[in-house]
Write an enzyme that holds these catalytic residues in place. Structure first.
Site, PDB file in Angstrom:
ATOM      1  N   CYS A 159       0.812  -1.217   0.000  1.00 15.80           N
ATOM      2  CA  CYS A 159       0.000   0.000   0.000  1.00 15.80           C
ATOM      3  C   CYS A 159       0.839   1.258   0.000  1.00 15.80           C
ATOM      4  O   CYS A 159       1.842   1.342   0.704  1.00 15.80           O
ATOM      5  CB  CYS A 159      -0.871   0.066   1.244  1.00 15.80           C
ATOM      6  N   ARG A 211     -11.926   0.292  -7.066  1.00 14.44           N
ATOM      7  CA  ARG A 211     -11.599   0.319  -5.644  1.00 14.44           C
ATOM      8  C   ARG A 211     -10.890   1.612  -5.254  1.00 14.44           C
ATOM      9  O   ARG A 211     -11.037   2.095  -4.155  1.00 14.44           O
ATOM     10  CB  ARG A 211     -10.713  -0.899  -5.313  1.00 14.44           C
TER      11      ARG A 211
HETATM   12  P1  XMP Z   1      -0.809  -7.413   3.022  1.00 14.19           P
HETATM   13  O1  XMP Z   1      -0.031  -6.624   4.029  1.00 14.19           O
HETATM   14  O2  XMP Z   1      -1.394  -8.658   3.609  1.00 14.19           O
HETATM   15  O3  XMP Z   1      -2.037  -6.466   2.623  1.00 14.19           O
HETATM   16  O4  XMP Z   1      -0.031  -7.691   1.797  1.00 14.19           O
HETATM   17  C1  XMP Z   1      -3.096  -6.888   1.820  1.00 14.19           C
HETATM   18  C2  XMP Z   1      -4.182  -5.828   1.808  1.00 14.19           C
HETATM   19  O5  XMP Z   1      -3.715  -4.608   1.247  1.00 14.19           O
HETATM   20  C3  XMP Z   1      -4.806  -3.900   0.663  1.00 14.19           C
HETATM   21  N1  XMP Z   1      -4.404  -3.530  -0.702  1.00 14.19           N
HETATM   22  C4  XMP Z   1      -3.967  -2.317  -1.042  1.00 14.19           C
HETATM   23  N2  XMP Z   1      -3.885  -1.167  -0.340  1.00 14.19           N
HETATM   24  N3  XMP Z   1      -3.015  -0.081  -2.255  1.00 14.19           N
HETATM   25  C5  XMP Z   1      -3.425  -0.024  -0.960  1.00 14.19           C
HETATM   26  O6  XMP Z   1      -3.355   1.037  -0.330  1.00 14.19           O
HETATM   27  C6  XMP Z   1      -3.070  -1.200  -3.021  1.00 14.19           C
HETATM   28  O7  XMP Z   1      -2.684  -1.213  -4.181  1.00 14.19           O
HETATM   29  C7  XMP Z   1      -3.585  -2.370  -2.390  1.00 14.19           C
HETATM   30  N4  XMP Z   1      -3.821  -3.634  -2.840  1.00 14.19           N
HETATM   31  C8  XMP Z   1      -4.316  -4.318  -1.786  1.00 14.19           C
HETATM   32  C9  XMP Z   1      -5.997  -4.839   0.660  1.00 14.19           C
HETATM   33  O8  XMP Z   1      -6.836  -4.414   1.697  1.00 14.19           O
HETATM   34  C10 XMP Z   1      -5.358  -6.186   0.939  1.00 14.19           C
HETATM   35  O9  XMP Z   1      -6.235  -7.104   1.547  1.00 14.19           O
END
Ligand code: XMP
Length: 498
Positions: free
Chosen positions: A316, A412
């Site tokens: 993120c 999203r």
């Molecule tokens: P982890 O830390 O498990 O996080 O890899 C997965 C979660 O991150 C969110 N997610 C994103 N958040 N930009 C964001 O700010 C992105 O591009 C993105 N892609 C995923 C999502 O909630 C996921 O479950």
């Protein structure tokens, strides 16, 4: 000694999991007495508190079926057309084993090459029409094709004919039943078949032996009222998502997750109401939220579960790009405190990179953890392994990365009207971790030990201990965080300090 959670989280700081630490409590039960059974949402019970994130490098049918087989759940991503997503939901629910050999079909008159099959023991299913919905005639194995002088021979020349009745078993047979049948019929494989005669997959003895060698799975599998795996699916809040929802419901999805980085919006509130009005039996999870005010709005709209986290995920960049978000430990604690009053379970989404983070998320009030990077390097995640600097890795990308948004996930992150795409996530890779069926049971055993140290034999008890102030926490200084990490590494057989 230490602070009660209420006091610690009321001082104006945004804490991440690594910032806080629990003080040990009193143990009067063994580790195995700890139950991690929980709820994903109001009406969906799980025996294991793990959820695979709806990301296109994490959850497709193989991951969803495997997570369900160990008692968790996978949420199929929505970065595809509604009909493709619905097909993935159906596919995940089409068997009761965590394996997918994705069978290839051929007709007896066709000519096949096996170069694209890695494994010598791969086979093609030969059916009358060359498709899944037709009479099964036999199997053509790569090993027999390799022995051919003329590799352009018709499939009928080297296929092994099989008697359907002796080799086909119902789609919903479990591992034990298939093992028994293989033994009894002295066969090397069986073919899974649906009631209407559609061939689902081939299961070889080799695969069954491999699955038997995995650690004893922790919970019972997650099976829904339809007798199939419990599978979830993500969707957005646009008008066109109503059509997607219809596809997903027809495919038998057990729960939908409204996928938004900022869930407190009129669009989401209206969609929650629409889902509950149109499909009262279907659970709908809202989010993402990180504050009490955001959560209250979605609870009032009727959500069955809340997804918590903004900018805490490993890929993120939302907090950097938009200056909005919250430390994940604070977000989980705050939202869980309000959600508990309405009986709405909380999913702690993002930021999990070890079993300690899972303990913290669950004890701070979440009922499940949603993971992306923790699962993305597994065999069950979509995509092939590649090598980077000598390490075997799989690609992992944020759904807000430009690359993923080009495929459609911009709903999203952008809303309806944005013309200029701004990335809120990055593209990367994570190391090969092997099968989730192998490493999640170990991870969850470690989580149980954490619960035992805190004197909590269940999720509800942990939440009660936290809210009553019996569990105490402290904030870790930078030095305390460094102290908490192992500083001895084994390098070339020698112990070294780093
Ligand atoms: P982890 O830390 O498990 O996080 O890899 C997965 C979660 O991150 C969110 N997610 C994103 N958040 N930009 C964001 O700010 C992105 O591009 C993105 N892609 C995923 C999502 O909630 C996921 O479950």
């Amino acid at each position: 000694d230490g602070y009660a959670a209420l006091k610690l989280f009321d001082q104006g700081y945004s804490y991440t999991y690594d910032d806080v630490i629990f003080l040990p409590h009193y143990i009067d039960f063994p580790t195995d007495a700890v139950s991690l059974s929980t709820r994903l949402s109001r009406n969906i019970a799980l025996s294991v508190p793990c959820v695979a994130s709806p990301m296109d490098t994490v959850t497709e049918p193989h991951m969803a079926a495997s997570m369900a087989s160990i008692g968790g759940i996978g949420i199929i991503h929505s970065n595809v057309t509604p009909s493709s997503q619905a097909a993935m939901v159906r596919h995940a629910k089409s068997r009761r084993l965590p394996i997918f050999s994705n069978p290839v079909f051929a007709s007896p008159d066709s000519r096949r090459h096996f170069d694209d099959f890695d494994d010598k023991s791969s086979c093609i299913l030969v059916t009358e029409s060359g498709a899944g919905h037709s009479k099964l005639l036999g199997c053509a194995w790569k090993r027999d094709w390799l022995d051919l002088k003329n590799r352009d021979a018709k499939v009928s020349e080297y296929m092994q004919s099989i008697e359907r009745s002796s080799v086909c078993v119902p789609w919903n047979c479990d591992l034990g039943e298939i093992d028994g049948i293989l033994e009894e019929k002295k066969r090397d494989f069986v073919v899974l078949e649906k009631e209407d005669g559609e061939v689902v997959d081939v299961v070889t003895k080799e695969v069954v032996e491999r699955l038997k060698g995995y650690p004893r799975l922790l919970g019972k599998g997650s099976v829904g009222p339809d007798g199939k795996w419990i599978v979830g699916a993500a969707m957005g809040t646009r008008e066109s998502d109503k059509e997607r929802l219809e596809h997903l419901v027809k495919a038998g999805t057990n729960v939908v997750v409204l996928d938004s980085s900022q869930g407190n919006s009129i669009y989401q509130i209206e969609m929650i109401k629409y889902v509950k009005r149109t499909y009262p039996e279907l659970d709908v999870i809202g989010g993402n939220v990180v504050t009490v005010a955001q959560a209250k709005n979605l609870i009032e709209a009727g959500v069955d579960g809340l997804r918590v986290g903004m900018g805490s995920g490993s890929i993120c960049t939302t907090q950097e790009v938009c200056a909005v978000g919250r430390g994940q430990a604070t977000a989980v604690y705050k939202v869980s405190s309000i959600a508990a009053q309405s009986g709405v379970p909380v999913i702690a989404d993002g930021g999990i990179s070890n079993s300690g983070h899972i303990v913290k998320a669950l004890v701070l009030g979440a009922s499940t953890v949603m993971m992306g990077s923790f699962l993305a390097g597994s065999t069950e995640a979509p995509g092939a392994y590649e090598y980077q600097n000598g390490c075997r890795v799989k690609k992992y990308r944020g759904m807000g990365s430009l690359e993923a948004m080009t495929k459609g996930s911009d709903a999203r992150y952008l809303g309806d009207t944005a013309k200029l795409k701004i990335a809120q996530g990055v593209v990367g890779a994570v190391a090969d971790k092997g099968s989730v069926l192998k490493f999640l049971p170990y991870t969850l055993q470690a989580v149980k030990q954490g619960f035992q140290d805190l004197g909590a034999s269940s999720m509800d008890l942990a939440h009660d201990l936290l809210r009553s102030g019996a569990l105490r926490l402290e904030v870790r200084t930078g030095a305390a965080q460094v102290e908490g990490i192992a500083k001895v590494i084994l390098k070339k057989g020698k112990i070294q300090l780093f």
